[in-house]
Motif scaffolding. Structure first.
Motif, PDB file in Angstrom:
ATOM      1  N   ALA A  43     -35.205  11.514 -50.696  1.00  0.00           N
ATOM      2  CA  ALA A  43     -35.290  10.843 -49.015  1.00  0.00           C
ATOM      3  C   ALA A  43     -34.755  10.074 -48.415  1.00  0.00           C
ATOM      4  O   ALA A  43     -34.595   9.685 -47.410  1.00  0.00           O
ATOM      5  CB  ALA A  43     -36.614  10.451 -48.635  1.00  0.00           C
ATOM      6  N   ALA A  44     -34.095   9.191 -49.376  1.00  0.00           N
ATOM      7  CA  ALA A  44     -32.890   7.524 -48.870  1.00  0.00           C
ATOM      8  C   ALA A  44     -32.162   9.002 -49.284  1.00  0.00           C
ATOM      9  O   ALA A  44     -30.867   7.630 -49.357  1.00  0.00           O
ATOM     10  CB  ALA A  44     -33.900   6.727 -49.940  1.00  0.00           C
ATOM     11  N   ARG A  45     -31.892  10.066 -49.603  1.00  0.00           N
ATOM     12  CA  ARG A  45     -30.648  10.438 -49.409  1.00  0.00           C
ATOM     13  C   ARG A  45     -29.577  10.017 -50.769  1.00  0.00           C
ATOM     14  O   ARG A  45     -28.285  10.151 -50.604  1.00  0.00           O
ATOM     15  CB  ARG A  45     -29.633  10.717 -48.205  1.00  0.00           C
ATOM     16  CG  ARG A  45     -30.605  11.626 -47.398  1.00  0.00           C
ATOM     17  CD  ARG A  45     -30.194  11.666 -46.285  1.00  0.00           C
ATOM     18  NE  ARG A  45     -30.780  12.678 -45.154  1.00  0.00           N
ATOM     19  CZ  ARG A  45     -30.665  12.358 -43.702  1.00  0.00           C
ATOM     20  NH1 ARG A  45     -29.929  12.259 -43.514  1.00  0.00           N
ATOM     21  NH2 ARG A  45     -31.195  13.132 -43.472  1.00  0.00           N
ATOM     22  N   VAL A 111     -31.904   1.891 -48.515  1.00  0.00           N
ATOM     23  CA  VAL A 111     -33.431   1.238 -48.798  1.00  0.00           C
ATOM     24  C   VAL A 111     -34.240   1.861 -49.283  1.00  0.00           C
ATOM     25  O   VAL A 111     -34.749   2.545 -48.785  1.00  0.00           O
ATOM     26  CB  VAL A 111     -33.271  -0.208 -47.880  1.00  0.00           C
ATOM     27  CG1 VAL A 111     -34.271  -1.298 -48.084  1.00  0.00           C
ATOM     28  CG2 VAL A 111     -32.028  -0.873 -48.231  1.00  0.00           C
ATOM     29  N   ILE A 112     -35.242   1.283 -50.203  1.00  0.00           N
ATOM     30  CA  ILE A 112     -36.636   1.792 -50.671  1.00  0.00           C
ATOM     31  C   ILE A 112     -36.778   0.358 -51.076  1.00  0.00           C
ATOM     32  O   ILE A 112     -36.621   0.277 -51.788  1.00  0.00           O
ATOM     33  CB  ILE A 112     -35.482   2.500 -52.390  1.00  0.00           C
ATOM     34  CG1 ILE A 112     -35.590   2.447 -53.097  1.00  0.00           C
ATOM     35  CG2 ILE A 112     -34.439   3.404 -51.870  1.00  0.00           C
ATOM     36  CD1 ILE A 112     -34.878   2.436 -54.743  1.00  0.00           C
ATOM     37  N   ALA A 113     -37.937   1.559 -51.406  1.00  0.00           N
ATOM     38  CA  ALA A 113     -39.922   0.506 -51.521  1.00  0.00           C
ATOM     39  C   ALA A 113     -40.886   0.866 -51.686  1.00  0.00           C
ATOM     40  O   ALA A 113     -41.123   2.146 -50.952  1.00  0.00           O
ATOM     41  CB  ALA A 113     -39.631  -0.762 -50.238  1.00  0.00           C
ATOM     42  N   ASN A 114     -40.911   1.346 -52.976  1.00  0.00           N
ATOM     43  CA  ASN A 114     -41.960   1.738 -53.469  1.00  0.00           C
ATOM     44  C   ASN A 114     -43.438   1.239 -53.795  1.00  0.00           C
ATOM     45  O   ASN A 114     -43.514   0.056 -54.484  1.00  0.00           O
ATOM     46  CB  ASN A 114     -41.663   2.569 -54.917  1.00  0.00           C
ATOM     47  CG  ASN A 114     -42.455   4.216 -55.240  1.00  0.00           C
ATOM     48  OD1 ASN A 114     -42.642   4.245 -54.965  1.00  0.00           O
ATOM     49  ND2 ASN A 114     -42.552   3.196 -56.452  1.00  0.00           N
ATOM     50  N   PHE A 115     -43.903   1.178 -53.154  1.00  0.00           N
ATOM     51  CA  PHE A 115     -45.482   0.501 -52.676  1.00  0.00           C
ATOM     52  C   PHE A 115     -45.089  -0.891 -52.825  1.00  0.00           C
ATOM     53  O   PHE A 115     -45.801  -1.397 -53.203  1.00  0.00           O
ATOM     54  CB  PHE A 115     -46.563   1.072 -54.404  1.00  0.00           C
ATOM     55  CG  PHE A 115     -46.383   2.322 -53.890  1.00  0.00           C
ATOM     56  CD1 PHE A 115     -47.536   2.868 -53.057  1.00  0.00           C
ATOM     57  CD2 PHE A 115     -45.921   3.107 -55.204  1.00  0.00           C
ATOM     58  CE1 PHE A 115     -48.131   3.845 -53.322  1.00  0.00           C
ATOM     59  CE2 PHE A 115     -46.444   4.519 -55.253  1.00  0.00           C
ATOM     60  CZ  PHE A 115     -46.830   4.755 -54.472  1.00  0.00           C
ATOM     61  N   VAL A 116     -44.777  -1.332 -51.672  1.00  0.00           N
ATOM     62  CA  VAL A 116     -44.161  -2.312 -51.288  1.00  0.00           C
ATOM     63  C   VAL A 116     -44.607  -3.187 -49.783  1.00  0.00           C
ATOM     64  O   VAL A 116     -45.066  -4.076 -49.801  1.00  0.00           O
ATOM     65  CB  VAL A 116     -42.595  -2.575 -50.953  1.00  0.00           C
ATOM     66  CG1 VAL A 116     -41.904  -4.331 -50.684  1.00  0.00           C
ATOM     67  CG2 VAL A 116     -42.079  -3.058 -52.502  1.00  0.00           C
ATOM     68  N   LEU A 117     -44.466  -2.494 -49.067  1.00  0.00           N
ATOM     69  CA  LEU A 117     -45.432  -2.759 -47.590  1.00  0.00           C
ATOM     70  C   LEU A 117     -46.800  -3.222 -47.368  1.00  0.00           C
ATOM     71  O   LEU A 117     -46.763  -3.447 -46.974  1.00  0.00           O
ATOM     72  CB  LEU A 117     -44.864  -1.662 -46.258  1.00  0.00           C
ATOM     73  CG  LEU A 117     -44.729  -1.686 -45.471  1.00  0.00           C
ATOM     74  CD1 LEU A 117     -43.517  -2.764 -45.031  1.00  0.00           C
ATOM     75  CD2 LEU A 117     -44.827  -0.443 -44.179  1.00  0.00           C
ATOM     76  N   ASN A 118     -47.253  -2.965 -48.634  1.00  0.00           N
ATOM     77  CA  ASN A 118     -49.096  -3.293 -48.493  1.00  0.00           C
ATOM     78  C   ASN A 118     -48.816  -4.547 -49.266  1.00  0.00           C
ATOM     79  O   ASN A 118     -50.123  -5.297 -49.191  1.00  0.00           O
ATOM     80  CB  ASN A 118     -49.758  -2.025 -49.098  1.00  0.00           C
ATOM     81  CG  ASN A 118     -48.939  -1.564 -49.937  1.00  0.00           C
ATOM     82  OD1 ASN A 118     -48.015  -0.479 -50.221  1.00  0.00           O
ATOM     83  ND2 ASN A 118     -49.822  -1.339 -51.892  1.00  0.00           N
ATOM     84  N   HIS A 119     -47.528  -4.722 -49.283  1.00  0.00           N
ATOM     85  CA  HIS A 119     -48.063  -6.409 -49.906  1.00  0.00           C
ATOM     86  C   HIS A 119     -47.454  -7.640 -49.308  1.00  0.00           C
ATOM     87  O   HIS A 119     -47.325  -8.521 -49.911  1.00  0.00           O
ATOM     88  CB  HIS A 119     -47.008  -6.171 -51.446  1.00  0.00           C
ATOM     89  CG  HIS A 119     -48.096  -5.668 -52.187  1.00  0.00           C
ATOM     90  ND1 HIS A 119     -49.489  -5.218 -52.700  1.00  0.00           N
ATOM     91  CD2 HIS A 119     -48.010  -4.359 -53.182  1.00  0.00           C
ATOM     92  CE1 HIS A 119     -49.942  -4.956 -53.323  1.00  0.00           C
ATOM     93  NE2 HIS A 119     -48.797  -3.978 -54.202  1.00  0.00           N
ATOM     94  N   VAL A 120     -47.144  -7.247 -47.834  1.00  0.00           N
ATOM     95  CA  VAL A 120     -46.324  -8.345 -47.076  1.00  0.00           C
ATOM     96  C   VAL A 120     -47.226  -8.347 -46.293  1.00  0.00           C
ATOM     97  O   VAL A 120     -47.785  -7.502 -45.449  1.00  0.00           O
ATOM     98  CB  VAL A 120     -44.839  -7.738 -46.551  1.00  0.00           C
ATOM     99  CG1 VAL A 120     -44.008  -7.510 -48.164  1.00  0.00           C
ATOM    100  CG2 VAL A 120     -44.352  -6.393 -45.980  1.00  0.00           C
ATOM    101  N   GLY A 138     -27.788   4.690 -42.104  1.00  0.00           N
ATOM    102  CA  GLY A 138     -28.413   4.346 -43.093  1.00  0.00           C
ATOM    103  C   GLY A 138     -29.547   4.880 -43.773  1.00  0.00           C
ATOM    104  O   GLY A 138     -30.574   4.843 -42.378  1.00  0.00           O
ATOM    105  N   ARG A 139     -30.489   5.149 -44.756  1.00  0.00           N
ATOM    106  CA  ARG A 139     -31.913   5.590 -44.784  1.00  0.00           C
ATOM    107  C   ARG A 139     -32.594   4.484 -45.701  1.00  0.00           C
ATOM    108  O   ARG A 139     -32.464   4.088 -46.664  1.00  0.00           O
ATOM    109  CB  ARG A 139     -31.459   6.503 -45.550  1.00  0.00           C
ATOM    110  CG  ARG A 139     -30.690   8.334 -45.246  1.00  0.00           C
ATOM    111  CD  ARG A 139     -31.742   8.808 -43.776  1.00  0.00           C
ATOM    112  NE  ARG A 139     -33.098   9.414 -44.724  1.00  0.00           N
ATOM    113  CZ  ARG A 139     -33.930   9.721 -43.839  1.00  0.00           C
ATOM    114  NH1 ARG A 139     -33.423   9.573 -42.743  1.00  0.00           N
ATOM    115  NH2 ARG A 139     -34.485  10.461 -44.172  1.00  0.00           N
ATOM    116  N   LEU A 140     -33.803   4.497 -44.901  1.00  0.00           N
ATOM    117  CA  LEU A 140     -34.615   4.217 -45.327  1.00  0.00           C
ATOM    118  C   LEU A 140     -35.738   4.971 -46.010  1.00  0.00           C
ATOM    119  O   LEU A 140     -35.989   6.073 -45.262  1.00  0.00           O
ATOM    120  CB  LEU A 140     -35.557   3.187 -44.558  1.00  0.00           C
ATOM    121  CG  LEU A 140     -36.650   2.245 -45.066  1.00  0.00           C
ATOM    122  CD1 LEU A 140     -36.283   1.208 -46.118  1.00  0.00           C
ATOM    123  CD2 LEU A 140     -37.383   1.478 -43.612  1.00  0.00           C
ATOM    124  N   ALA A 141     -36.383   4.803 -47.097  1.00  0.00           N
ATOM    125  CA  ALA A 141     -37.613   5.153 -47.592  1.00  0.00           C
ATOM    126  C   ALA A 141     -38.045   5.241 -48.649  1.00  0.00           C
ATOM    127  O   ALA A 141     -38.227   3.675 -49.612  1.00  0.00           O
ATOM    128  CB  ALA A 141     -37.019   6.251 -49.040  1.00  0.00           C
TER     129      ALA A 141
END
Length: 288
Positions: A43-45, A111-120, A138-141
């Motif tokens: 998804a982030a290519r 930028v990739i963030a694997n199960f991170v947003l639920n911890h901020v 640029g791509r965010l996933a």
């Protein structure tokens, strides 16, 4: 309590939750969180030469997968123990805490963030920072747990409730003004609101293959919210939770489903104690 106080309390509780638990996490719940990494990178290519930032790298699973694709990777995590674990695996990682990152504007292609947003405690501010360090185009996933939970996600929580556990008062709780619907539409709207374009979100569902002892080890090691609940109980209550856990595990024995799906693990040498735990996550992507 003001919104700022609630946010600071959430972030403080999260930092305390992960302190000193890098090894326990790597041996338990990190194996679950590794499942969507290939989809995340797609998804982030991410490909050869892509400048990638892995935010909340944990033990470095997603960063290593990006390196294997030939990407140029940097990684950060808020917990020094996680950073040390990632560095030990060859990941160029450093300590950094959202919503502030030590990188220049437009420094990364992905930028990739694997199960991170639920911890901020400030997810919108975190997303704004991730957009800042992405180049235009640029791509965010990212991934996070869906509001539509798989039955396996509730196994330990059900055991705690049946065992009479009383949740401690210090569990992280996101301020109402910072929360958002944990749905595909809710995540896509959140990304759009943070200034990204072409936001998309899909559900990802899978059976996580684990063992009775491996899954229990994450909880008794104090990992994640359920770990805080288990480790805050007295010894007698923990015994009851364990008894209820073993009873409920019968609903998820791998049995004739052995060997199906991704993330399959050998578990016990004789194959006993194997579990197949259904989980549902959200995968969101967008362009800066």
């Amino acid at each position: 309590m003001t919104i700022m106080d609630a946010t600071e309390a959430f972030d403080s509780a999260e930092r305390a939750m992960w302190d000193g638990r890098a090894r326990v996490y790597a041996d338990s719940f990190a194996l679950l969180c590794a499942h969507p990494v290939p989809e995340l990178l797609d998804a982030a290519r991410v490909s050869a030469g892509t400048r990638v930032l892995d935010v909340g790298t944990g033990p470095g699973t997603a960063a290593l997968a990006a390196l294997e694709r030939g990407a140029r990777v940097r990684a950060v995590d808020a917990d020094p123990g996680m950073v040390a674990a990632a560095q030990a695996r060859g990941v160029p990682a450093e300590v950094a805490v959202l919503p502030r990152l030590p990188f220049a504007d437009g420094e990364f292609d992905a930028v990739i963030a694997n199960f991170v947003l639920n911890h901020v405690g400030r997810p919108r501010a975190a997303l704004a920072e991730l957009r800042r360090v992405l180049r235009p185009g640029g791509r965010l996933a990212l991934t996070l747990w869906s509001g539509r939970r798989g039955a396996g996600q509730d196994l330990l929580g059900r055991a705690c409730a049946a065992g009479g556990a009383v949740p401690p008062s210090y569990l992280p709780k996101l301020a109402a003004d910072e929360d958002f619907p944990r749905t595909t539409a809710g995540l896509a709207d959140l990304l759009t609101g943070a200034g990204f374009t072409g936001a998309e979100a899909v559900e990802s569902a899978w059976d996580h293959r684990t063992t009775v002892e491996e899954w229990w080890g994450g909880a008794t090691g104090g990992v994640a919210t359920v770990g805080l609940v288990v480790t805050s109980q007295d010894a007698e209550t923990v015994v009851r939770i364990r008894r209820e856990y073993e009873r409920l595990c019968a609903e998820f024995t791998a049995g004739d489903r052995e060997g199906e799906g991704d993330g399959d693990r050998d578990g016990d040498a004789d194959g006993e104690g194997r579990l197949a735990l259904p989980h549902v996550a959200l995968l969101g992507s967008a362009t800066a």
